[in-house]
Scaffold this motif. Structure first.
Motif, PDB file in Angstrom:
ATOM      1  N   LYS A 157      -4.123  -8.826   9.437  1.00 35.08           N
ATOM      2  CA  LYS A 157      -3.949  -7.418   9.067  1.00 35.08           C
ATOM      3  C   LYS A 157      -3.272  -7.281   7.703  1.00 35.08           C
ATOM      4  O   LYS A 157      -3.419  -6.262   7.031  1.00 35.08           O
ATOM      5  CB  LYS A 157      -3.101  -6.675  10.111  1.00 35.08           C
ATOM      6  N   LEU A 158      -2.519  -8.295   7.306  1.00 35.56           N
ATOM      7  CA  LEU A 158      -1.812  -8.244   6.031  1.00 35.56           C
ATOM      8  C   LEU A 158      -2.749  -8.479   4.858  1.00 35.56           C
ATOM      9  O   LEU A 158      -2.425  -8.150   3.716  1.00 35.56           O
ATOM     10  CB  LEU A 158      -0.681  -9.279   6.015  1.00 35.56           C
ATOM     11  N   ILE A 160      -3.552 -10.051   2.244  1.00 31.48           N
ATOM     12  CA  ILE A 160      -3.072 -10.978   1.213  1.00 31.48           C
ATOM     13  C   ILE A 160      -1.626 -10.626   0.887  1.00 31.48           C
ATOM     14  O   ILE A 160      -1.211  -9.482   1.048  1.00 31.48           O
ATOM     15  CB  ILE A 160      -3.965 -10.900  -0.054  1.00 31.48           C
ATOM     16  N   ASP A 161      -0.854 -11.616   0.480  1.00 30.57           N
ATOM     17  CA  ASP A 161       0.575 -11.477   0.168  1.00 30.57           C
ATOM     18  C   ASP A 161       1.416 -11.310   1.434  1.00 30.57           C
ATOM     19  O   ASP A 161       1.077 -10.523   2.313  1.00 30.57           O
ATOM     20  CB  ASP A 161       0.847 -10.308  -0.791  1.00 30.57           C
ATOM     21  N   VAL A 162       2.505 -12.079   1.497  1.00 33.32           N
ATOM     22  CA  VAL A 162       3.497 -12.046   2.575  1.00 33.32           C
ATOM     23  C   VAL A 162       2.945 -12.625   3.887  1.00 33.32           C
ATOM     24  O   VAL A 162       3.638 -12.680   4.890  1.00 33.32           O
ATOM     25  CB  VAL A 162       4.054 -10.612   2.803  1.00 33.32           C
ATOM     26  N   VAL A 163       1.698 -13.089   3.868  1.00 35.12           N
ATOM     27  CA  VAL A 163       1.093 -13.701   5.054  1.00 35.12           C
ATOM     28  C   VAL A 163       1.918 -14.897   5.510  1.00 35.12           C
ATOM     29  O   VAL A 163       2.193 -15.069   6.697  1.00 35.12           O
ATOM     30  CB  VAL A 163      -0.361 -14.124   4.752  1.00 35.12           C
ATOM     31  N   ASP A 164       2.321 -15.730   4.559  1.00 33.21           N
ATOM     32  CA  ASP A 164       3.109 -16.911   4.905  1.00 33.21           C
ATOM     33  C   ASP A 164       4.518 -16.536   5.346  1.00 33.21           C
ATOM     34  O   ASP A 164       5.044 -17.090   6.312  1.00 33.21           O
ATOM     35  CB  ASP A 164       3.165 -17.905   3.737  1.00 33.21           C
ATOM     36  N   ASN A 213       0.525  -5.875  -6.532  1.00 29.13           N
ATOM     37  CA  ASN A 213       1.807  -5.195  -6.348  1.00 29.13           C
ATOM     38  C   ASN A 213       1.750  -4.233  -5.174  1.00 29.13           C
ATOM     39  O   ASN A 213       2.736  -4.068  -4.450  1.00 29.13           O
ATOM     40  CB  ASN A 213       2.203  -4.463  -7.632  1.00 29.13           C
ATOM     41  N   TYR A 214       0.603  -3.588  -4.990  1.00 29.13           N
ATOM     42  CA  TYR A 214       0.427  -2.715  -3.830  1.00 29.13           C
ATOM     43  C   TYR A 214       0.570  -3.508  -2.534  1.00 29.13           C
ATOM     44  O   TYR A 214       1.343  -3.151  -1.643  1.00 29.13           O
ATOM     45  CB  TYR A 214      -0.952  -2.046  -3.870  1.00 29.13           C
ATOM     46  N   TYR A 215      -0.193  -4.611  -2.413  1.00 27.65           N
ATOM     47  CA  TYR A 215      -0.160  -5.399  -1.177  1.00 27.65           C
ATOM     48  C   TYR A 215       1.218  -6.004  -0.936  1.00 27.65           C
ATOM     49  O   TYR A 215       1.686  -6.056   0.204  1.00 27.65           O
ATOM     50  CB  TYR A 215      -1.214  -6.503  -1.233  1.00 27.65           C
ATOM     51  N   LYS A 216       1.861  -6.455  -2.005  1.00 24.06           N
ATOM     52  CA  LYS A 216       3.180  -7.079  -1.840  1.00 24.06           C
ATOM     53  C   LYS A 216       4.191  -6.064  -1.324  1.00 24.06           C
ATOM     54  O   LYS A 216       4.949  -6.348  -0.378  1.00 24.06           O
ATOM     55  CB  LYS A 216       3.651  -7.681  -3.163  1.00 24.06           C
ATOM     56  N   ALA A 217       4.213  -4.863  -1.933  1.00 26.37           N
ATOM     57  CA  ALA A 217       5.145  -3.836  -1.489  1.00 26.37           C
ATOM     58  C   ALA A 217       4.848  -3.415  -0.059  1.00 26.37           C
ATOM     59  O   ALA A 217       5.761  -3.306   0.777  1.00 26.37           O
ATOM     60  CB  ALA A 217       5.070  -2.624  -2.428  1.00 26.37           C
ATOM     61  N   ARG A 218       3.578  -3.174   0.234  1.00 29.14           N
ATOM     62  CA  ARG A 218       3.197  -2.727   1.580  1.00 29.14           C
ATOM     63  C   ARG A 218       3.584  -3.745   2.636  1.00 29.14           C
ATOM     64  O   ARG A 218       4.219  -3.422   3.651  1.00 29.14           O
ATOM     65  CB  ARG A 218       1.685  -2.494   1.633  1.00 29.14           C
ATOM     66  N   ASN A 219       3.233  -4.996   2.390  1.00 29.19           N
ATOM     67  CA  ASN A 219       3.439  -6.018   3.406  1.00 29.19           C
ATOM     68  C   ASN A 219       4.903  -6.422   3.538  1.00 29.19           C
ATOM     69  O   ASN A 219       5.380  -6.690   4.647  1.00 29.19           O
ATOM     70  CB  ASN A 219       2.561  -7.232   3.103  1.00 29.19           C
ATOM     71  N   HIS A 266       2.946   4.166   7.596  1.00 24.09           N
ATOM     72  CA  HIS A 266       1.918   4.717   8.478  1.00 24.09           C
ATOM     73  C   HIS A 266       1.054   3.622   9.110  1.00 24.09           C
ATOM     74  O   HIS A 266       0.013   3.914   9.687  1.00 24.09           O
ATOM     75  CB  HIS A 266       1.034   5.689   7.705  1.00 24.09           C
ATOM     76  N   ASN A 267       1.500   2.364   8.988  1.00 28.41           N
ATOM     77  CA  ASN A 267       0.784   1.215   9.570  1.00 28.41           C
ATOM     78  C   ASN A 267      -0.664   1.128   9.092  1.00 28.41           C
ATOM     79  O   ASN A 267      -1.554   0.721   9.839  1.00 28.41           O
ATOM     80  CB  ASN A 267       0.821   1.270  11.099  1.00 28.41           C
ATOM     81  N   ARG A 268      -0.899   1.511   7.836  1.00 26.62           N
ATOM     82  CA  ARG A 268      -2.233   1.355   7.247  1.00 26.62           C
ATOM     83  C   ARG A 268      -2.287  -0.020   6.584  1.00 26.62           C
ATOM     84  O   ARG A 268      -1.802  -0.205   5.477  1.00 26.62           O
ATOM     85  CB  ARG A 268      -2.515   2.475   6.239  1.00 26.62           C
ATOM     86  N   LEU A 269      -2.874  -0.968   7.282  1.00 30.96           N
ATOM     87  CA  LEU A 269      -2.911  -2.348   6.826  1.00 30.96           C
ATOM     88  C   LEU A 269      -4.360  -2.762   6.541  1.00 30.96           C
ATOM     89  O   LEU A 269      -5.235  -1.930   6.398  1.00 30.96           O
ATOM     90  CB  LEU A 269      -2.252  -3.258   7.865  1.00 30.96           C
ATOM     91  N   GLY A 270      -4.582  -4.082   6.456  1.00 31.49           N
ATOM     92  CA  GLY A 270      -5.922  -4.570   6.155  1.00 31.49           C
ATOM     93  C   GLY A 270      -6.257  -4.405   4.683  1.00 31.49           C
ATOM     94  O   GLY A 270      -5.388  -4.235   3.821  1.00 31.49           O
ATOM     95  N   LYS A 271      -7.561  -4.457   4.369  1.00 33.56           N
ATOM     96  CA  LYS A 271      -8.037  -4.299   2.991  1.00 33.56           C
ATOM     97  C   LYS A 271      -8.145  -2.809   2.714  1.00 33.56           C
ATOM     98  O   LYS A 271      -9.207  -2.205   2.840  1.00 33.56           O
ATOM     99  CB  LYS A 271      -9.384  -4.990   2.802  1.00 33.56           C
ATOM    100  N   TYR A 272      -7.030  -2.238   2.297  1.00 37.74           N
ATOM    101  CA  TYR A 272      -6.939  -0.779   2.245  1.00 37.74           C
ATOM    102  C   TYR A 272      -6.899  -0.225   0.837  1.00 37.74           C
ATOM    103  O   TYR A 272      -7.230   0.929   0.605  1.00 37.74           O
ATOM    104  CB  TYR A 272      -5.700  -0.308   3.013  1.00 37.74           C
ATOM    105  N   TYR A 273      -6.534  -1.016  -0.126  1.00 28.82           N
ATOM    106  CA  TYR A 273      -6.267  -0.512  -1.474  1.00 28.82           C
ATOM    107  C   TYR A 273      -7.451   0.249  -2.056  1.00 28.82           C
ATOM    108  O   TYR A 273      -7.313   1.309  -2.642  1.00 28.82           O
ATOM    109  CB  TYR A 273      -5.883  -1.660  -2.400  1.00 28.82           C
ATOM    110  N   SER A 274      -8.667  -0.257  -1.881  1.00 34.64           N
ATOM    111  CA  SER A 274      -9.845   0.344  -2.486  1.00 34.64           C
ATOM    112  C   SER A 274     -10.133   1.728  -1.943  1.00 34.64           C
ATOM    113  O   SER A 274     -10.866   2.514  -2.530  1.00 34.64           O
ATOM    114  CB  SER A 274     -11.080  -0.543  -2.272  1.00 34.64           C
ATOM    115  N   ASN A 275      -9.544   2.072  -0.799  1.00 38.43           N
ATOM    116  CA  ASN A 275      -9.796   3.379  -0.185  1.00 38.43           C
ATOM    117  C   ASN A 275      -9.096   4.516  -0.936  1.00 38.43           C
ATOM    118  O   ASN A 275      -9.464   5.666  -0.766  1.00 38.43           O
ATOM    119  CB  ASN A 275      -9.320   3.387   1.264  1.00 38.43           C
TER     120      ASN A 275
END
Length: 279
Positions: A157-158, A160-164, A213-219, A266-275
């Motif tokens: 669900k993450l 990319i980034d912070v997965v590890d 930066n979006y994914y890193k902050a979100r995750n 809001h628990n919006r995860l996954g590949k969400y940035y392009s939305n």
């Protein structure tokens, strides 16, 4: 006694080129087998078709680092899994240092072994000894298969980034140790290095894309809340300060950062940035 035959390497590809091909050749003789999981839109098997120790899995889409790693792990049988980025450079030092430790110290309380990371911003050299650490990176880390059996796989669900980092927090909850072997050194290539002059100081720092930066902050925020992790909150604060103090075009990066926080809430995860990109 454990040997190289007990280790499989899983490498996630994304638009690989000749440089990646040359890097893949370095795995020969260092692991039992190499599984390549390709997040590219196209099939790149032609690059690796003449390498006999490689299993190639094309995805024809970018499903993220966690999904690809999990698929590679599930398609392997070896006792230990080395996960690697496509541009991280494997070496005999890395594998031999891990095996030397495991053949003396292996026990059920260890979940994974990790290494020192040698980068242009933070050089590292091999040293004696080992130490338990809370966090590291997945690239260059050697995981026990039994760790995945016990706590599950990487959280896709993450994306990319912070997965590890999330996985290592889960290991800690299950009382599995992450051990850094100081003799094991990985040449690693993180985000683009930039230099900023502040008074008499020259600061080297990594600058990743707006999307990252979006994914890193979100995750980071989502994982920090889930585990009540001070380390994740510290990482989030440092990421924000880097934008404020070091980045050019701060408004663009702060917009992505703030959207990441909003989506995490809001628990919006996954590949969400392009939305929402551009909105």
């Amino acid at each position: 006694m454990l040997t190289k035959q007990d280790i499989v390497a899983v490498v996630v590809l994304y638009n690989p080129n000749k440089k990646v091909y040359d890097n893949i050749l370095k795995y020969k003789g260092l692991v039992n087998r190499l599984i390549l999981v390709d997040n590219s839109l196209t099939n790149n098997k032609y690059l690796f078709k003449n390498i006999d120790f490689v299993d190639y899995i094309p995805l024809y889409n970018n499903y993220g680092i966690a999904y690809a790693l999990n698929l590679g792990i599930k398609n392997s049988t070896e006792k230990y899994i080395l996960t690697m980025d496509q541009d991280s450079a494997i070496s005999a030092n890395l594998i031999n240092s891990y095996l030397k430790f495991l053949n003396v110290n292996d026990n059920n309380g260890i979940g994974a072994l990790t290494c020192q990371y040698n980068t242009d911003r933070n050089p590292a050299v091999a040293k004696k000894g080992y130490v338990k650490v809370r966090q590291s990176m997945q690239s260059g880390t050697l995981f026990k298969r039994s760790t995945f059996d016990k706590i599950g796989y990487f959280d896709d669900k993450l994306f990319i980034d912070v997965v590890d980092l999330e996985f290592f927090l889960r290991m800690k909850r299950s009382e599995l140790s992450l051990v850094r072997i100081n003799a094991a050194v990985l040449n690693h290539h993180p985000a683009e290095t930039k230099v900023k002059k502040i008074l008499f100081l020259k600061l080297k720092y990594g600058q990743s894309s707006e999307v990252r930066n979006y994914y890193k902050a979100r995750n980071l925020f989502w994982v920090a809340k889930r585990y009540n992790s001070l380390d994740m909150y510290k990482g989030l604060t440092i990421s924000w300060l880097k934008i404020i103090l070091l980045y050019d075009d701060k408004r663009k990066y702060l917009k992505a950062f703030n959207q990441g926080i909003k989506d995490a809430k809001h628990n919006r995860l996954g590949k969400y940035y392009s939305n929402y990109e551009g909105n």
